[in-house]
Design an enzyme around this catalytic site. Sequence first.
Site, PDB file in Angstrom:
ATOM      1  N   GLY A  46       0.720  27.360 -15.769  1.00 19.41           N
ATOM      2  CA  GLY A  46       1.196  25.991 -15.879  1.00 19.41           C
ATOM      3  C   GLY A  46       2.481  25.837 -15.090  1.00 19.41           C
ATOM      4  O   GLY A  46       3.146  26.833 -14.771  1.00 19.41           O
ATOM      5  N   GLN A  51      10.357  22.593 -12.558  1.00 23.60           N
ATOM      6  CA  GLN A  51      10.254  23.926 -11.950  1.00 23.60           C
ATOM      7  C   GLN A  51      10.156  23.854 -10.424  1.00 23.60           C
ATOM      8  O   GLN A  51      10.240  24.888  -9.758  1.00 23.60           O
ATOM      9  CB  GLN A  51       9.053  24.683 -12.523  1.00 23.60           C
ATOM     10  CG  GLN A  51       9.259  25.097 -13.977  1.00 23.60           C
ATOM     11  CD  GLN A  51       8.129  25.961 -14.454  1.00 23.60           C
ATOM     12  OE1 GLN A  51       7.087  25.445 -14.851  1.00 23.60           O
ATOM     13  NE2 GLN A  51       8.286  27.274 -14.404  1.00 23.60           N
ATOM     14  N   CYS A  99       6.989  33.228 -17.540  1.00 26.01           N
ATOM     15  CA  CYS A  99       7.345  31.940 -16.961  1.00 26.01           C
ATOM     16  C   CYS A  99       7.649  32.132 -15.480  1.00 26.01           C
ATOM     17  O   CYS A  99       8.362  33.065 -15.103  1.00 26.01           O
ATOM     18  CB  CYS A  99       8.571  31.393 -17.678  1.00 26.01           C
ATOM     19  SG  CYS A  99       9.143  29.823 -17.014  1.00 26.01           S
ATOM     20  N   LEU A 100       7.148  31.236 -14.645  1.00 19.51           N
ATOM     21  CA  LEU A 100       7.404  31.334 -13.202  1.00 19.51           C
ATOM     22  C   LEU A 100       8.876  31.152 -12.874  1.00 19.51           C
ATOM     23  O   LEU A 100       9.323  31.549 -11.794  1.00 19.51           O
ATOM     24  CB  LEU A 100       6.559  30.292 -12.450  1.00 19.51           C
ATOM     25  CG  LEU A 100       5.039  30.506 -12.508  1.00 19.51           C
ATOM     26  CD1 LEU A 100       4.321  29.333 -11.848  1.00 19.51           C
ATOM     27  CD2 LEU A 100       4.628  31.816 -11.855  1.00 19.51           C
ATOM     28  N   HIS A 142       4.676  25.500 -24.003  1.00 22.62           N
ATOM     29  CA  HIS A 142       5.611  26.024 -23.004  1.00 22.62           C
ATOM     30  C   HIS A 142       6.004  24.933 -22.001  1.00 22.62           C
ATOM     31  O   HIS A 142       7.188  24.765 -21.684  1.00 22.62           O
ATOM     32  CB  HIS A 142       4.924  27.207 -22.299  1.00 22.62           C
ATOM     33  CG  HIS A 142       5.741  27.903 -21.259  1.00 22.62           C
ATOM     34  ND1 HIS A 142       6.165  29.212 -21.397  1.00 22.62           N
ATOM     35  CD2 HIS A 142       6.185  27.483 -20.052  1.00 22.62           C
ATOM     36  CE1 HIS A 142       6.860  29.544 -20.307  1.00 22.62           C
ATOM     37  NE2 HIS A 142       6.876  28.531 -19.477  1.00 22.62           N
ATOM     38  N   GLU A 143       5.010  24.173 -21.530  1.00 24.36           N
ATOM     39  CA  GLU A 143       5.288  23.165 -20.490  1.00 24.36           C
ATOM     40  C   GLU A 143       6.045  21.962 -21.048  1.00 24.36           C
ATOM     41  O   GLU A 143       6.934  21.441 -20.376  1.00 24.36           O
ATOM     42  CB  GLU A 143       3.995  22.719 -19.800  1.00 24.36           C
ATOM     43  CG  GLU A 143       3.208  23.833 -19.110  1.00 24.36           C
ATOM     44  CD  GLU A 143       4.033  24.719 -18.197  1.00 24.36           C
ATOM     45  OE1 GLU A 143       4.996  24.233 -17.573  1.00 24.36           O
ATOM     46  OE2 GLU A 143       3.732  25.933 -18.118  1.00 24.36           O
ATOM     47  N   HIS A 146       9.584  22.913 -21.252  1.00 28.68           N
ATOM     48  CA  HIS A 146      10.234  22.795 -19.931  1.00 28.68           C
ATOM     49  C   HIS A 146      10.756  21.377 -19.725  1.00 28.68           C
ATOM     50  O   HIS A 146      11.893  21.175 -19.309  1.00 28.68           O
ATOM     51  CB  HIS A 146       9.242  23.079 -18.801  1.00 28.68           C
ATOM     52  CG  HIS A 146       9.204  24.504 -18.349  1.00 28.68           C
ATOM     53  ND1 HIS A 146      10.324  25.172 -17.920  1.00 28.68           N
ATOM     54  CD2 HIS A 146       8.181  25.380 -18.246  1.00 28.68           C
ATOM     55  CE1 HIS A 146       9.985  26.407 -17.577  1.00 28.68           C
ATOM     56  NE2 HIS A 146       8.691  26.560 -17.765  1.00 28.68           N
TER      57      HIS A 146
HETATM   58 ZN    ZN Z   1       7.615  28.269 -17.591  1.00 26.88          ZN
END
Ligand code: ZN
Length: 191
Positions: A46, A51, A99-100, A142-143, A146
């Site tokens: 995701g 991000q 997480c990216l 998670h998203e 963010h």
């Molecule tokens: Zn993340």
Amino acid sequence: MAVRPITVIGHKALHQPTKRVKEITPEVRTLVQDMFDTLDAAKGAGLAANQVGVRLRIFVYDCADESGVDQRGVVINPKLEKGSVPPGDPSPDEGAEGCLSVPGEWFPTPRSSWARVTGLDLDGNEVVVEATGGTLARCLQHETDHLDGKLYVERLTPTYRGKAREAMKARGWEAAHITKWDPLTQEAEKV
Ligand code: ZN
């Protein structure tokens, strides 16, 4: 196709709430396409707009639901509902989350097994994405975190919070002023 650099923990866009999308403009459509391209290049589950440094309330996802079936889509202005989060440390096998924006790290993260997100698609129609387990249930929480300016490492139990802090220090992103990385070249960008 345009892959955008991904913000790294410490970048201010990750630590502030994003803004609601008022109108689905051509810029928003381009952003969403770029977010899918970036997600695919980074092989993530995701990706939230902040991000890629854009403070708008949009996320894209591409991950398996509880039946192992891949689900892919975009949610604009998502509103999250979730079940209760089990107390105590999550199991390291089932609860690992990455997480990216915290590249290369994974920590067991407490999450509800059920989540539902309601929002809009790119045509302005209402979408509902619901999951009971699977990566998808975790991803929805998670998203939306963010987009509220919260990273998963802020959800960790005390057991793992210390480990995460040590790992961040060892990675040295903050000390080296690294604020973004490019999923195509794997190279870090400094400010
Ligand atoms: Zn993340």
